[in-house]
Design an enzyme around this catalytic site. Structure first.
Site, PDB file in Angstrom:
ATOM      1  N   HIS A   1     -77.509  66.235 -37.744  1.00 43.47           N
ATOM      2  CA  HIS A   1     -77.030  67.112 -38.807  1.00 43.47           C
ATOM      3  C   HIS A   1     -75.514  67.132 -38.888  1.00 43.47           C
ATOM      4  O   HIS A   1     -74.819  66.805 -37.936  1.00 43.47           O
ATOM      5  CB  HIS A   1     -77.562  68.544 -38.662  1.00 43.47           C
ATOM      6  CG  HIS A   1     -77.114  69.263 -37.428  1.00 43.47           C
ATOM      7  ND1 HIS A   1     -77.784  69.212 -36.227  1.00 43.47           N
ATOM      8  CD2 HIS A   1     -76.074  70.105 -37.208  1.00 43.47           C
ATOM      9  CE1 HIS A   1     -77.183  69.980 -35.339  1.00 43.47           C
ATOM     10  NE2 HIS A   1     -76.116  70.535 -35.900  1.00 43.47           N
TER      11      HIS A   1
ATOM     12  N   GLU B   1     -77.811  80.609 -39.544  1.00 41.82           N
ATOM     13  CA  GLU B   1     -77.767  79.219 -40.015  1.00 41.82           C
ATOM     14  C   GLU B   1     -79.036  78.820 -40.752  1.00 41.82           C
ATOM     15  O   GLU B   1     -80.087  79.412 -40.562  1.00 41.82           O
ATOM     16  CB  GLU B   1     -77.477  78.258 -38.848  1.00 41.82           C
ATOM     17  CG  GLU B   1     -78.401  78.368 -37.640  1.00 41.82           C
ATOM     18  CD  GLU B   1     -79.575  77.422 -37.636  1.00 41.82           C
ATOM     19  OE1 GLU B   1     -79.670  76.585 -38.549  1.00 41.82           O
ATOM     20  OE2 GLU B   1     -80.426  77.552 -36.742  1.00 41.82           O
TER      21      GLU B   1
ATOM     22  N   GLN C   1     -76.619  71.385 -41.945  1.00 40.44           N
ATOM     23  CA  GLN C   1     -76.720  72.717 -41.333  1.00 40.44           C
ATOM     24  C   GLN C   1     -75.613  73.604 -41.904  1.00 40.44           C
ATOM     25  O   GLN C   1     -74.431  73.320 -41.705  1.00 40.44           O
ATOM     26  CB  GLN C   1     -76.570  72.629 -39.806  1.00 40.44           C
ATOM     27  CG  GLN C   1     -76.688  73.997 -39.129  1.00 40.44           C
ATOM     28  CD  GLN C   1     -76.614  73.911 -37.615  1.00 40.44           C
ATOM     29  OE1 GLN C   1     -75.761  73.211 -37.075  1.00 40.44           O
ATOM     30  NE2 GLN C   1     -77.503  74.617 -36.937  1.00 40.44           N
TER      31      GLN C   1
ATOM     32  N   HIS D   1     -68.890  70.586 -37.509  1.00 41.12           N
ATOM     33  CA  HIS D   1     -69.273  69.704 -36.400  1.00 41.12           C
ATOM     34  C   HIS D   1     -70.270  68.647 -36.867  1.00 41.12           C
ATOM     35  O   HIS D   1     -70.877  68.776 -37.914  1.00 41.12           O
ATOM     36  CB  HIS D   1     -69.848  70.505 -35.224  1.00 41.12           C
ATOM     37  CG  HIS D   1     -71.144  71.210 -35.518  1.00 41.12           C
ATOM     38  ND1 HIS D   1     -71.215  72.501 -35.987  1.00 41.12           N
ATOM     39  CD2 HIS D   1     -72.437  70.805 -35.407  1.00 41.12           C
ATOM     40  CE1 HIS D   1     -72.482  72.860 -36.135  1.00 41.12           C
ATOM     41  NE2 HIS D   1     -73.253  71.847 -35.792  1.00 41.12           N
TER      42      HIS D   1
ATOM     43  N   GLU E   1     -71.833  67.676 -31.239  1.00 35.92           N
ATOM     44  CA  GLU E   1     -73.018  68.320 -30.675  1.00 35.92           C
ATOM     45  C   GLU E   1     -74.075  67.263 -30.375  1.00 35.92           C
ATOM     46  O   GLU E   1     -74.282  66.348 -31.174  1.00 35.92           O
ATOM     47  CB  GLU E   1     -73.557  69.336 -31.698  1.00 35.92           C
ATOM     48  CG  GLU E   1     -74.833  70.052 -31.278  1.00 35.92           C
ATOM     49  CD  GLU E   1     -75.392  70.947 -32.404  1.00 35.92           C
ATOM     50  OE1 GLU E   1     -74.658  71.273 -33.363  1.00 35.92           O
ATOM     51  OE2 GLU E   1     -76.579  71.292 -32.309  1.00 35.92           O
TER      52      GLU E   1
HETATM   53  C1  V0V Z   1     -61.756  74.654 -33.028  1.00 38.47           C
HETATM   54  N1  V0V Z   1     -61.053  73.503 -32.995  1.00 38.47           N
HETATM   55  C2  V0V Z   1     -61.745  72.550 -33.627  1.00 38.47           C
HETATM   56  C3  V0V Z   1     -62.925  73.173 -34.073  1.00 38.47           C
HETATM   57  N2  V0V Z   1     -62.899  74.485 -33.697  1.00 38.47           N
HETATM   58  N3  V0V Z   1     -61.490  71.257 -33.853  1.00 38.47           N
HETATM   59  C4  V0V Z   1     -62.407  70.558 -34.548  1.00 38.47           C
HETATM   60  N4  V0V Z   1     -63.561  71.090 -35.011  1.00 38.47           N
HETATM   61  C5  V0V Z   1     -63.849  72.383 -34.804  1.00 38.47           C
HETATM   62  N5  V0V Z   1     -64.971  72.914 -35.264  1.00 38.47           N
HETATM   63  C6  V0V Z   1     -59.741  73.311 -32.379  1.00 38.47           C
HETATM   64  C7  V0V Z   1     -58.748  74.303 -32.934  1.00 38.47           C
HETATM   65  O1  V0V Z   1     -58.169  73.832 -34.111  1.00 38.47           O
HETATM   66  C8  V0V Z   1     -57.755  74.395 -31.808  1.00 38.47           C
HETATM   67  O2  V0V Z   1     -56.878  73.309 -31.857  1.00 38.47           O
HETATM   68  C9  V0V Z   1     -58.606  74.275 -30.561  1.00 38.47           C
HETATM   69  O3  V0V Z   1     -59.816  73.608 -30.989  1.00 38.47           O
HETATM   70  C10 V0V Z   1     -58.972  75.618 -29.978  1.00 38.47           C
HETATM   71  O4  V0V Z   1     -59.530  76.388 -31.024  1.00 38.47           O
HETATM   72  P1  V0V Z   1     -59.600  77.972 -31.063  1.00 38.47           P
HETATM   73  O5  V0V Z   1     -59.612  78.382 -32.480  1.00 38.47           O
HETATM   74  O6  V0V Z   1     -58.607  78.575 -30.124  1.00 38.47           O
HETATM   75  O7  V0V Z   1     -61.046  78.271 -30.543  1.00 38.47           O
HETATM   76  P2  V0V Z   1     -61.684  78.259 -29.104  1.00 38.47           P
HETATM   77  O8  V0V Z   1     -60.905  77.405 -28.152  1.00 38.47           O
HETATM   78  O9  V0V Z   1     -61.959  79.661 -28.721  1.00 38.47           O
HETATM   79  O10 V0V Z   1     -63.061  77.536 -29.454  1.00 38.47           O
HETATM   80  C11 V0V Z   1     -63.118  76.227 -29.945  1.00 38.47           C
HETATM   81  C12 V0V Z   1     -64.414  75.640 -29.428  1.00 38.47           C
HETATM   82  C13 V0V Z   1     -65.557  76.614 -29.870  1.00 38.47           C
HETATM   83  C14 V0V Z   1     -64.600  74.260 -30.042  1.00 38.47           C
HETATM   84  C15 V0V Z   1     -64.366  75.533 -27.894  1.00 38.47           C
HETATM   85  O11 V0V Z   1     -65.586  76.668 -31.273  1.00 38.47           O
HETATM   86  C16 V0V Z   1     -66.906  76.256 -29.340  1.00 38.47           C
HETATM   87  O12 V0V Z   1     -67.267  76.527 -28.190  1.00 38.47           O
HETATM   88  N6  V0V Z   1     -67.766  75.628 -30.175  1.00 38.47           N
HETATM   89  C17 V0V Z   1     -69.132  75.251 -29.759  1.00 38.47           C
HETATM   90  C18 V0V Z   1     -70.149  76.258 -30.232  1.00 38.47           C
HETATM   91  C19 V0V Z   1     -70.258  76.340 -31.732  1.00 38.47           C
HETATM   92  O13 V0V Z   1     -69.436  75.821 -32.477  1.00 38.47           O
HETATM   93  N7  V0V Z   1     -71.310  77.032 -32.229  1.00 38.47           N
HETATM   94  C20 V0V Z   1     -71.564  77.209 -33.654  1.00 38.47           C
HETATM   95  C21 V0V Z   1     -72.541  76.206 -34.187  1.00 38.47           C
HETATM   96  P3  V0V Z   1     -55.303  73.498 -31.674  1.00 38.47           P
HETATM   97  O14 V0V Z   1     -54.925  74.536 -32.677  1.00 38.47           O
HETATM   98  O15 V0V Z   1     -55.173  73.955 -30.238  1.00 38.47           O
HETATM   99  O16 V0V Z   1     -54.768  72.145 -31.935  1.00 38.47           O
HETATM  100  S1  V0V Z   1     -74.140  76.535 -33.554  1.00 38.47           S
HETATM  101  C22 V0V Z   1     -75.128  75.178 -33.929  1.00 38.47           C
HETATM  102  O17 V0V Z   1     -74.563  74.118 -34.411  1.00 38.47           O
HETATM  103  C23 V0V Z   1     -76.502  75.274 -33.689  1.00 38.47           C
HETATM  104  C24 V0V Z   1     -77.135  76.530 -33.228  1.00 38.47           C
HETATM  105  C25 V0V Z   1     -77.392  74.108 -33.917  1.00 38.47           C
HETATM  106  O18 V0V Z   1     -76.951  73.047 -34.361  1.00 38.47           O
HETATM  107  O19 V0V Z   1     -78.616  74.225 -33.631  1.00 38.47           O
HETATM  108 CO    CO Z   2     -75.223  72.336 -35.148  1.00 33.38          CO
END
Ligand code: V0V
Ligand code: CO
Length: 140
Positions: A7, A43, A59, A83, A133
């Protein structure tokens, strides 16, 4: 290791509005809706196509609160691609193999994902700015 694009995750402010847009513009159909508290999202999965290695979806993601992964992304970057989810046969094995290459994992072990999948995220900073992911589809 990667079987297909499972996705594309798209961040939005209003899930119902975006579902309507994808239905009317592209003729896609919602096949699953879920509130995932652990991931901080509401979602919906919209089916795109089936392939021998499994199906592909769009998604749509709406944050449950501003202080969540998707909430922070929307505040910083606005709506758009959040993502890419790739299908893998064994997410635990894939995590181990990827970690051995020095890539930073967000999840050390699999979490609950959409439609009963086991999912795990890799850090965007180690994947060229792409939040990545891994998705192991639920066995039926
Ligand atoms: C943040 N950054 C990204 C980003 N989100 N870069 C690319 N794509 C993204 N989506 C960058 C951001 O610009 C910053 O860069 C740096 O990472 C730190 O961001 P932050 O805003 O301070 O945020 P953090 O560090 O608290 O969290 C970022 C991470 C977080 C990626 C660690 O979003 C995370 O844990 N994501 C995984 C879980 C998730 O996304 N769940 C929702 C979908 P600079 O400014 O330092 O350069 S759930 C899902 O998909 C499901 C259930 C499914 O598929 O079944
Ligand atoms: Co997802």
């Amino acid at each position: 290791m990667l079987l297909r694009i499972d996705h594309v995750g798209i961040a939005c402010h209003n899930l119902e509005e975006k579902i309507e847009f994808y239905e009317t513009t592209f003729g896609l159909t919602v096949v699953s809706r879920e509130v995932n508290e652990e991931q901080g999202v509401k979602e919906a999965m919209l089916h795109v196509t089936d392939a021998p290695s499994g199906a592909s979806y769009v998604q749509l993601l709406e944050p449950l609160h501003p202080d969540t992964a998707v909430g922070k992304f929307l505040a910083k970057r606005g709506e758009g691609v959040h993502h890419i989810g790739y299908g893998v046969a064994d997410v635990t094995q894939a995590l181990q193999d990827i970690a051995a290459k020095g890539i930073k994992l967000i999840d050390e072990r699999p979490r609950h994902g959409s439609m009963g999948a086991s999912i795990a995220f890799l850090h965007p900073k180690d994947v060229g700015g792409v939040l990545t992911e891994l998705v192991e589809t639920a066995r039926h």
